[in-house]
Design an enzyme around this catalytic site. Structure first.
Site, PDB file in Angstrom:
ATOM      1  N   GLY A 179     -37.134  79.507 -14.670  1.00 40.97           N
ATOM      2  CA  GLY A 179     -37.008  80.770 -13.953  1.00 40.97           C
ATOM      3  C   GLY A 179     -35.627  80.970 -13.376  1.00 40.97           C
ATOM      4  O   GLY A 179     -35.143  82.099 -13.224  1.00 40.97           O
ATOM      5  N   ASP A 180     -34.963  79.859 -13.054  1.00 44.69           N
ATOM      6  CA  ASP A 180     -33.592  79.905 -12.548  1.00 44.69           C
ATOM      7  C   ASP A 180     -32.575  79.945 -13.680  1.00 44.69           C
ATOM      8  O   ASP A 180     -31.666  80.778 -13.692  1.00 44.69           O
ATOM      9  CB  ASP A 180     -33.315  78.670 -11.683  1.00 44.69           C
ATOM     10  CG  ASP A 180     -34.081  78.692 -10.382  1.00 44.69           C
ATOM     11  OD1 ASP A 180     -33.877  79.620  -9.594  1.00 44.69           O
ATOM     12  OD2 ASP A 180     -34.876  77.770 -10.142  1.00 44.69           O
ATOM     13  N   THR A 181     -32.696  79.030 -14.629  1.00 48.66           N
ATOM     14  CA  THR A 181     -31.666  78.925 -15.663  1.00 48.66           C
ATOM     15  C   THR A 181     -31.664  80.109 -16.610  1.00 48.66           C
ATOM     16  O   THR A 181     -30.601  80.548 -17.057  1.00 48.66           O
ATOM     17  CB  THR A 181     -31.830  77.610 -16.451  1.00 48.66           C
ATOM     18  OG1 THR A 181     -33.176  77.496 -16.934  1.00 48.66           O
ATOM     19  CG2 THR A 181     -31.533  76.409 -15.560  1.00 48.66           C
TER      20      THR A 181
END
Length: 409
Positions: A179-181
């Site tokens: 979800g971040d990368t």
């Protein structure tokens, strides 16, 4: 033809007001390809510095493995942006910057007088990128704009968790901080696109990226099935609806991933495993039938696959049938592919004498290749250097250090 190891983004300066993973991952991609990325940290530093893993002999517990993995190739300056002088220092940096990346909660920098509307008056060509759980006003004001978010929140709302796992009662997030990368990847793409526009027109812009939107953008099964059929996709384990054999199967010493759904692949798989009779069995004659009967087909294939080890199947399938063992970290570090592609480069790690590996650069460019040049910076490691470049004398810097406006390693 000689290559330029300084990278295709050499000459660009990016201010990195990010923390945790999504923002730092975005700016690291720019740094890997040559941009001068200045990480602007508060006096207490990015909280990710305190996140492990740490080696047993590590003497520096303020420089963890996760921080090292998403902050290489950057310089660090530490400013107290809660003070007027600290904000003035940042505004001076903005004057000569090409871009700025931040992932604070919506409105935080505006309250400090450091929002985009203020900064673009100082530098009209500035590309200002924000990464938030649910975006900001520019891309459409979400009712959840002010909600905090982490990776698992984005995966849950963006559609991935609803189709990941073995059944609907046991949803599973994708391993790692996707979800971040993923949002960091989209933010890096958006930043570079806006930088190209600014180069051509002299006009910067706001790049608004939401973590949840980024996950949805890669949820093609979820969107297409509901859009075309009015059906909400359900978890299908490791397979993809309509394709068989496609997923995981048991072998003598574990599990492997395999994909042989099309006739030529399936026929070759049957021949190599020693079960050619499956090719002509009525319920497996074409791709549609194989999917309809995929559970039974997997059971038939496993009667033969469990007789062989992963290594034996690698020798049998390699270069013929799409296949891979389920790799562990140890397997990755021992596989010659990742060595040949320089995907585990070594960097120094403060606090320990032994270099450490970080994930390499996946985008390989023939003329301007990216490079892992230096480790992640210590907090405020380049404070003096960066301010000297701005024309600040050492006496002025020393006074601000003593007054708690700056920090230098």
């Amino acid at each position: 033809m000689e290559s330029n190891h300084q990278g295709s983004l050499k000459g660009l300066r990016i201010l990195d007001l990010t923390h945790a993973l999504a923002g730092p991952f975005c700016s690291q991609m720019l740094a890997d390809h040559g941009a001068d990325v200045i990480k602007v940290e508060p006096l207490e530093g990015d909280f990710f510095r305190k996140m492990g893993p740490f080696r047993a002999d590590d003497q520096d517990k303020f420089f963890g493995g996760l921080f090292q993995s998403c902050n290489r190739n950057k310089r660090s300056i530490s400013l107290n942006l809660k003070t007027e002088l600290g904000r003035e220092a940042l505004l001076e940096l903005v004057k000569n910057a090409d871009g700025l990346v931040e992932n604070y909660r919506a409105g935080v920098l505006e309250k400090m007088g450091l929002g985009y509307e203020v900064l673009k008056e100082i530098n009209p060509r500035l590309v200002y990128t924000s990464i938030r759980g649910f975006g900001d006003r520019v891309g459409g004001e979400s009712p959840y704009k002010n909600w905090p978010a982490f990776d698992i929140v984005a995966q849950a709302m963006g559609g991935w968790m609803g189709v990941t796992g073995m059944d609907a009662d046991h949803p599973v997030k994708v391993g790692g901080g996707a979800g971040d990368t993923v949002s960091g990847l989209f933010a890096a793409f958006g930043t570079v696109s806006a930088l190209l526009h600014a180069k051509n027109t002299g006009l910067g812009q706001y790049v608004d990226v939401a973590m949840t939107d980024s996950i949805l953008a890669l949820s093609e099964i979820v969107v297409s099935q509901f859009s075309y059929l009015g059906v909400s996709a359900k978890p299908v384990g490791n397979g993809i609806p309509g394709l068989a054999p496609f997923g995981t199967i048991k072998v003598k010493d574990g599990v492997i991933a395999i994909a042989a759904p099309h006739d030529p692949q399936f026929h070759l798989l049957c021949d190599l495993l020693g079960c050619p009779e499956l090719k002509t069995e009525a319920k497996y004659l074409n791709e549609g039938l194989r999917w309809t009967n995929h559970l039974e087909l997997n059971a038939e294939i496993e009667k033969y696959s469990v007789l062989k080890t992963k290594l034996e199947l690698k020798e049998l399938f390699g270069g013929r049938v799409p296949f891979s063992p389920i790799y562990t970290g140890e397997d990755i570090f021992n596989d010659e592919h990742f060595a040949a592609r320089n995907m585990l480069p070594l960097v120094d790690h403060p606090g320990t004498a032994t270099p450490t590996a970080v994930p390499g650069i996946p985008v390989k460019m023939s003329l301007t290749p990216g490079e892992v040049r230096v480790r992640a910076p210590k907090l405020g490691e380049h404070t003096r250097e960066i301010l000297n470049e701005m024309g600040w004398d050492n006496q002025r810097i020393a006074q601000l250090l003593e007054s708690g406006i700056l920090y230098a390693a």
